[in-house]
Design a protein around this motif. Structure first.
Motif, PDB file in Angstrom:
ATOM      1  N   THR A 128      11.741  12.360   5.570  1.00  0.00           N
ATOM      2  CA  THR A 128      11.445  11.849   4.225  1.00  0.00           C
ATOM      3  C   THR A 128      12.510  10.859   3.740  1.00  0.00           C
ATOM      4  O   THR A 128      12.221   9.998   2.913  1.00  0.00           O
ATOM      5  CB  THR A 128      11.343  13.009   3.210  1.00  0.00           C
ATOM      6  N   LEU A 129      13.725  10.957   4.279  1.00  0.00           N
ATOM      7  CA  LEU A 129      14.806  10.074   3.837  1.00  0.00           C
ATOM      8  C   LEU A 129      14.546   8.613   4.231  1.00  0.00           C
ATOM      9  O   LEU A 129      14.470   7.737   3.359  1.00  0.00           O
ATOM     10  CB  LEU A 129      16.145  10.561   4.393  1.00  0.00           C
ATOM     11  N   PRO A 130      14.408   8.304   5.541  1.00  0.00           N
ATOM     12  CA  PRO A 130      14.135   6.900   5.896  1.00  0.00           C
ATOM     13  C   PRO A 130      12.755   6.420   5.463  1.00  0.00           C
ATOM     14  O   PRO A 130      12.568   5.233   5.192  1.00  0.00           O
ATOM     15  CB  PRO A 130      14.291   6.885   7.422  1.00  0.00           C
ATOM     16  N   LEU A 131      11.773   7.319   5.386  1.00  0.00           N
ATOM     17  CA  LEU A 131      10.441   6.911   4.945  1.00  0.00           C
ATOM     18  C   LEU A 131      10.482   6.433   3.500  1.00  0.00           C
ATOM     19  O   LEU A 131       9.907   5.387   3.150  1.00  0.00           O
ATOM     20  CB  LEU A 131       9.445   8.063   5.094  1.00  0.00           C
ATOM     21  N   TYR A 132      11.157   7.187   2.645  1.00  0.00           N
ATOM     22  CA  TYR A 132      11.283   6.792   1.235  1.00  0.00           C
ATOM     23  C   TYR A 132      12.007   5.446   1.120  1.00  0.00           C
ATOM     24  O   TYR A 132      11.539   4.532   0.436  1.00  0.00           O
ATOM     25  CB  TYR A 132      12.036   7.876   0.464  1.00  0.00           C
TER      26      TYR A 132
ATOM     27  N   GLN B  45       6.257  -2.838   1.555  1.00  0.00           N
ATOM     28  CA  GLN B  45       5.624  -3.279   2.803  1.00  0.00           C
ATOM     29  C   GLN B  45       5.063  -2.119   3.624  1.00  0.00           C
ATOM     30  O   GLN B  45       4.428  -2.345   4.647  1.00  0.00           O
ATOM     31  CB  GLN B  45       6.642  -4.048   3.644  1.00  0.00           C
ATOM     32  N   GLY B  46       5.316  -0.902   3.193  1.00  0.00           N
ATOM     33  CA  GLY B  46       4.750   0.261   3.860  1.00  0.00           C
ATOM     34  C   GLY B  46       5.648   0.853   4.917  1.00  0.00           C
ATOM     35  O   GLY B  46       6.449   0.148   5.549  1.00  0.00           O
ATOM     36  N   ALA B  47       5.550   2.148   5.097  1.00  0.00           N
ATOM     37  CA  ALA B  47       6.279   2.874   6.137  1.00  0.00           C
ATOM     38  C   ALA B  47       5.323   3.867   6.762  1.00  0.00           C
ATOM     39  O   ALA B  47       4.492   4.461   6.074  1.00  0.00           O
ATOM     40  CB  ALA B  47       7.498   3.590   5.562  1.00  0.00           C
ATOM     41  N   MET B  48       5.423   4.039   8.072  1.00  0.00           N
ATOM     42  CA  MET B  48       4.538   4.961   8.796  1.00  0.00           C
ATOM     43  C   MET B  48       5.346   6.028   9.507  1.00  0.00           C
ATOM     44  O   MET B  48       6.427   5.746  10.037  1.00  0.00           O
ATOM     45  CB  MET B  48       3.710   4.225   9.859  1.00  0.00           C
ATOM     46  N   LEU B  49       4.785   7.230   9.544  1.00  0.00           N
ATOM     47  CA  LEU B  49       5.277   8.264  10.451  1.00  0.00           C
ATOM     48  C   LEU B  49       4.156   8.568  11.424  1.00  0.00           C
ATOM     49  O   LEU B  49       3.032   8.872  11.008  1.00  0.00           O
ATOM     50  CB  LEU B  49       5.682   9.536   9.712  1.00  0.00           C
ATOM     51  N   VAL B  50       4.442   8.455  12.727  1.00  0.00           N
ATOM     52  CA  VAL B  50       3.441   8.791  13.731  1.00  0.00           C
ATOM     53  C   VAL B  50       3.954   9.937  14.584  1.00  0.00           C
ATOM     54  O   VAL B  50       5.142  10.034  14.877  1.00  0.00           O
ATOM     55  CB  VAL B  50       3.085   7.581  14.634  1.00  0.00           C
ATOM     56  N   THR B  51       3.044  10.823  14.941  1.00  0.00           N
ATOM     57  CA  THR B  51       3.402  11.979  15.756  1.00  0.00           C
ATOM     58  C   THR B  51       2.378  12.166  16.858  1.00  0.00           C
ATOM     59  O   THR B  51       1.527  11.301  17.072  1.00  0.00           O
ATOM     60  CB  THR B  51       3.558  13.228  14.870  1.00  0.00           C
TER      61      THR B  51
ATOM     62  N   TYR C 204      -4.056   2.333   4.719  1.00  0.00           N
ATOM     63  CA  TYR C 204      -2.913   1.521   5.145  1.00  0.00           C
ATOM     64  C   TYR C 204      -2.260   0.767   3.990  1.00  0.00           C
ATOM     65  O   TYR C 204      -1.168   0.208   4.163  1.00  0.00           O
ATOM     66  CB  TYR C 204      -3.333   0.574   6.265  1.00  0.00           C
ATOM     67  N   ALA C 205      -2.909   0.759   2.823  1.00  0.00           N
ATOM     68  CA  ALA C 205      -2.277   0.166   1.645  1.00  0.00           C
ATOM     69  C   ALA C 205      -1.311   1.133   0.981  1.00  0.00           C
ATOM     70  O   ALA C 205      -0.532   0.725   0.101  1.00  0.00           O
ATOM     71  CB  ALA C 205      -3.348  -0.268   0.641  1.00  0.00           C
ATOM     72  N   ALA C 206      -1.342   2.411   1.379  1.00  0.00           N
ATOM     73  CA  ALA C 206      -0.434   3.404   0.791  1.00  0.00           C
ATOM     74  C   ALA C 206       1.009   3.073   1.141  1.00  0.00           C
ATOM     75  O   ALA C 206       1.298   2.413   2.142  1.00  0.00           O
ATOM     76  CB  ALA C 206      -0.797   4.802   1.289  1.00  0.00           C
ATOM     77  N   ASP C 207       1.925   3.552   0.304  1.00  0.00           N
ATOM     78  CA  ASP C 207       3.348   3.309   0.566  1.00  0.00           C
ATOM     79  C   ASP C 207       3.778   3.953   1.873  1.00  0.00           C
ATOM     80  O   ASP C 207       4.579   3.384   2.621  1.00  0.00           O
ATOM     81  CB  ASP C 207       4.192   3.873  -0.585  1.00  0.00           C
ATOM     82  N   ILE C 208       3.256   5.164   2.136  1.00  0.00           N
ATOM     83  CA  ILE C 208       3.634   5.914   3.332  1.00  0.00           C
ATOM     84  C   ILE C 208       2.372   6.449   3.994  1.00  0.00           C
ATOM     85  O   ILE C 208       1.489   6.988   3.321  1.00  0.00           O
ATOM     86  CB  ILE C 208       4.586   7.081   2.979  1.00  0.00           C
ATOM     87  N   VAL C 209       2.276   6.290   5.313  1.00  0.00           N
ATOM     88  CA  VAL C 209       1.116   6.763   6.073  1.00  0.00           C
ATOM     89  C   VAL C 209       1.594   7.725   7.156  1.00  0.00           C
ATOM     90  O   VAL C 209       2.510   7.406   7.915  1.00  0.00           O
ATOM     91  CB  VAL C 209       0.349   5.594   6.720  1.00  0.00           C
ATOM     92  N   TYR C 210       0.997   8.915   7.195  1.00  0.00           N
ATOM     93  CA  TYR C 210       1.231   9.859   8.285  1.00  0.00           C
ATOM     94  C   TYR C 210       0.034   9.777   9.226  1.00  0.00           C
ATOM     95  O   TYR C 210      -1.110   9.939   8.805  1.00  0.00           O
ATOM     96  CB  TYR C 210       1.354  11.295   7.750  1.00  0.00           C
TER      97      TYR C 210
ATOM     98  N   HIS D 281       5.691  -2.880   9.389  1.00  0.00           N
ATOM     99  CA  HIS D 281       7.028  -2.981   8.802  1.00  0.00           C
ATOM    100  C   HIS D 281       7.989  -1.962   9.417  1.00  0.00           C
ATOM    101  O   HIS D 281       8.857  -2.319  10.207  1.00  0.00           O
ATOM    102  CB  HIS D 281       6.932  -2.799   7.284  1.00  0.00           C
ATOM    103  N   TYR D 282       7.805  -0.684   9.068  1.00  0.00           N
ATOM    104  CA  TYR D 282       8.719   0.358   9.560  1.00  0.00           C
ATOM    105  C   TYR D 282       7.895   1.516  10.109  1.00  0.00           C
ATOM    106  O   TYR D 282       6.935   1.963   9.474  1.00  0.00           O
ATOM    107  CB  TYR D 282       9.627   0.868   8.438  1.00  0.00           C
TER     108      TYR D 282
END
Length: 774
Positions: free
Chosen positions: A99-103, A110-116, A161-167, A195-196
């Motif tokens: 949550t730290l780097p995602l925030y 520009q958005g941040a993604m977490l993929v698992t 994909y317009a959300a700030d953060i996507v899991y 972006h990230y």
């Protein structure tokens, strides 16, 4: 790579803001997001904001979740933000740390993604942390549908994909990228520029899953009836006599005796005659299906359908198919209904997918031994994160014996020994088949246990969580339940904690470490012991001693451990080689893919071609046709007009002097321009004609690109076969790919002119316009 001292200074700066953030009201803390975004808009960077942003989201986590990231988690968050991989042991709180780097990286807008690695983990973590991000004013979306066989609409994807953060999952992001580049209008596009990205279980995604590209299949091939017949022939062949199989790289080839057998079986004179290419291909596929793929290890038959198994986790890969006819060849072996063999429409490797992001970070429980490859492939470093509490798990030396039967006996004896103490046991196997066999042994002895074959991700995670109870025995494939902590009940902890029993050595040391890491989380007690034999698949494939020589003389346990370690290193080298080859193959396709996708984007947003550009295109096509001798006589000219330019012959055709190529060229130019003018006049609307032209251009590009992608996928198999003849496969592939791409560009030009000229525009029953493609 940032230095360790620099990271420690950043941690100190985060801690220096702790009291100030603690003193804020909820509203004031929430307002920090607006303030951070304003500062970014004024020119500050994410790196400059890191200490305050980390302190803010850390305080918010305490208030919303009751969890407060400790200093080692701050270190891991800094590593991930800086584009490196944080190696955190199991149970050290990777999900909270993310949550730290995602925030921080979502603050730019520009958005941040977490993929698992699977959808269950993505949905689980999103559900847990959505309240935290919502508290801080950020939106979170889940990019994986609840039902794996379903998908979101383009409008839903655009919102996600317009959300700030996507899991999401690595494969879902990859397939969405490929699918977006097959759409026909800008309204159907849904991705923002990458972006990230933060990759959970980074070693599994970036290494284990990266050996095969993501491929989207589409239009079907003409169905072949040779698969069952080729399998009947392959079933009659004898290894080392009729064919040779190299298990280390999966290459199989007929010997002279096998070729002679094929000639007799199929009643042909030369199997390698170009006219018998299809038969030769099916024989080769049938051989590979019988040698390189085994039921309950590589695939299962469920409800009459062939479903692949992940070599990494043992999970079912529903919806995935092997390319190049291999899937159908295995169906032929299993006497299943042969499914449609589709063409490959789009393809990308994980290596190229994640290198498209401006910045990529990762986290994993183990990356030991893969640091060099991760650095060379992705430019990322692996940073070991100290544990919150010391690891007190006791890892016993491996026990290696000569035969599988002896190994199985020792495993069951040790399981009985541990079971008598009441300590929970997790038994890991390398395949579904091994887990089923072991489960049957325990059932025969009346021993209750859970069998975890990863048929349900959610159920799997629940079973793994319960594996820490006193007396619990769980059999699982490889790293089933990865991402879910095994929590010990107090009594199990007092007895000595969880015992890991590995029934086979894994394909590499990283997976060994992942298996051992199921025990001993956060300072818990625990133990692990691996058993192996020289008849195990790892040694059969990569061992330096032939199977028929294993029993020729006794070997000391130390010698057998050394031989097994050598086999494991050979396995690691083979997997690394496969990833390198996959990456090398995709170098050519990646450049071509970029050019084609960029061209599609330009077309979707461009104005129609001007007269000069259109004339240049027509001239280029006609010049090429003339050079190829397309109009040697007047009949050939007529044929060319009918096939490419118009269904009406010009009046002057009978007077045409075909000995003068310039006059033929001029006449055909007039025919083409007249055919296009008729379309412009019929539509009588610039916007309508622009849309028509865009459709034509995209149609020509997509048909040619699908053929190109499919050719390149088939080419991989062909050039790897050439490797047996000592050819440089990467060079062969790139050379063939280059020539094919140049021909593809010429074909696109030809098809654009043909479709512009010959396609018919008609009024439909509802009054709308309908294009009848030529």
């Amino acid at each position: 790579m940032a230095d360790q001292a620099g990271r420690q200074r950043l941690i100190a700066q985060v801690l220096s803001h702790q009291d100030a953030m603690r003193a804020l009201t909820d509203a004031e803390l929430q307002d920090q997001t607006r303030r951070f975004r304003q500062r970014i808009a004024e020119g500050e960077t994410a790196d400059q904001l890191l200490p305050e942003a980390f302190a803010a989201i850390r305080e918010a986590a305490l208030r919303v979740l009751g969890k407060f990231p400790y200093e080692n988690q701050l270190l891991a968050g800094i590593v991930m933000h800086q584009g490196d991989i944080a190696a955190m042991k199991t149970g050290e709180g990777k999900s909270l740390t993310a949550t730290l780097p995602l925030y921080l990286n979502a603050l730019s807008g520009q958005g941040a993604m977490l993929v698992t690695v699977n959808g269950y983990l993505a949905r689980r973590d999103a559900e847990e942390f959505e309240p935290l991000f919502a508290f801080m004013g950020l939106t979170l979306a889940v990019g994986v549908p609840e039902v794996p066989t379903e998908d979101f609409t383009a409008a839903q994807k655009k919102e996600i994909y317009a959300a700030d953060i996507v899991y999401s999952t690595s494969d879902k992001v990859g397939f969405d990228y490929l699918l977006e580049n097959l759409v026909g209008t800008s309204e159907e596009k849904y991705l923002r520029p990458f972006h990230y990205v933060l990759i959970d279980e980074a070693d599994a995604v970036l290494l284990d899953l990266a050996q095969m590209p993501l491929v989207i299949s589409g239009s079907p091939r003409v169905q072949s009836n040779l698969y069952p017949l080729a399998d009947e022939f392959a079933a009659t062949l004898r290894e080392d006599l009729d064919y040779e199989y190299d298990e280390s790289d999966g290459v199989v080839a007929l010997t002279d005796a096998g070729i002679a057998a094929a000639h007799r079986f199929f009643h042909v004179d030369n199997l390698y005659d170009p006219e018998l290419f299809s038969l030769n291909r099916h024989v080769h596929l049938a051989l590979r299906a019988r040698t390189a793929f085994q039921p309950l290890r590589d695939y299962m038959v469920v409800g009459g359908q062939l479903i692949l198994l992940s070599a990494v986790t043992g999970r079912l890969l529903e919806g995935n198919k092997l390319q190049g006819g291999l899937h159908q060849a295995i169906e032929g072996r299993e006497r299943l209904e042969i499914s449609t063999e589709n063409r490959a429409m789009a393809s990308v490797t994980y290596q190229n997918l994640f290198l498209m992001f401006d910045r990529m970070g990762g986290m994993t429980g183990t990356a030991k031994g893969a640091e060099k490859e991760l650095r060379e492939t992705y430019g990322t470093e692996v940073v070991e994160i100290p544990t919150y509490r010391p690891v007190i798990r006791y890892d016993e030396p491996d026990i290696v014996v000569a035969t599988r039967a002896e190994k199985d006996r020792l495993v069951l004896e040790y399981l009985d020994e541990v079971r008598a103490t009441g300590r929970p046991i997790l038994v890991t196997t390398a395949s579904v088949q091994s887990s089923v066999t072991l489960s049957e042994h325990l059932l025969d002895r009346g021993i209750e246990h859970n069998l975890l074959n990863a048929l349900s991700e959610a159920k799997e995670a629940q079973m793994v969580q319960e594996a820490g109870r006193v007396g619990a025995i769980t059999i699982a494939t490889l790293i089933a339940g990865r991402g879910t902590d095994i929590k010990l009940d107090p009594e199990a902890k007092a007895l000595g904690g969880l015992v890991i029993i590995g029934t086979e050595k894994m394909p590499n040391q990283r997976v060994d470490g992942q298996v051992r890491g199921r025990a001993g989380r956060q300072g818990d007690p625990g133990g692990s012991r691996f058993y192996a034999s020289m008849e195990d698949e790892l040694f059969v494939k990569f061992g330096s001693v032939r199977q028929h020589r294993i029993h020729h003389r006794p070997r000391s346990p130390r010698t057998m451990r050394r031989l097994l370690d050598r086999a494991q290193r050979a396995s690691e080298d083979s997997a690394a080689g496969a990833r390198t080859l996959s990456k090398d193959f995709d170098v050519a396709m990646a450049r071509q893919r970029e050019l084609v996708y960029a061209q599609r984007d330009r077309i979707i947003t461009a104005e129609p071609l001007g007269q000069d550009d259109l004339r240049l295109l027509i001239d280029r096509v006609l010049t090429e046709a003339g050079s190829a001798g397309a109009w040697a006589d007047r009949w050939a000219v007529r044929r060319y007009i009918f096939d490419n330019l118009s269904y009406h012959l010009p009046d002057r055709i009978d007077e045409l002097d075909t000995s003068r190529p310039d006059r033929v060229h001029a006449l055909l130019t007039e025919v083409a321009e007249q055919a296009i003018r008729e379309k412009v006049e019929f539509l009588a609307d610039t916007e309508l004609y622009t849309r028509f032209e865009h459709i034509i251009f995209l149609k020509a590009i997509d048909v040619a690109w699908i053929e190109q992608v499919d050719f390149l996928e088939q080419l991989k198999t062909v050039v790897q076969d050439r490797n047996m003849a000592q050819h440089k496969v990467e060079y062969e592939y790139r050379r063939e790919a280059y020539f094919a791409f140049e021909e593809m560009k010429r074909r696109i030009d030809r098809d654009i002119v043909r479709l512009l000229c010959l396609s018919r525009i008609e009024r439909g029953a509802d009054g709308g316009l309908v294009i009848q493609f030529a």
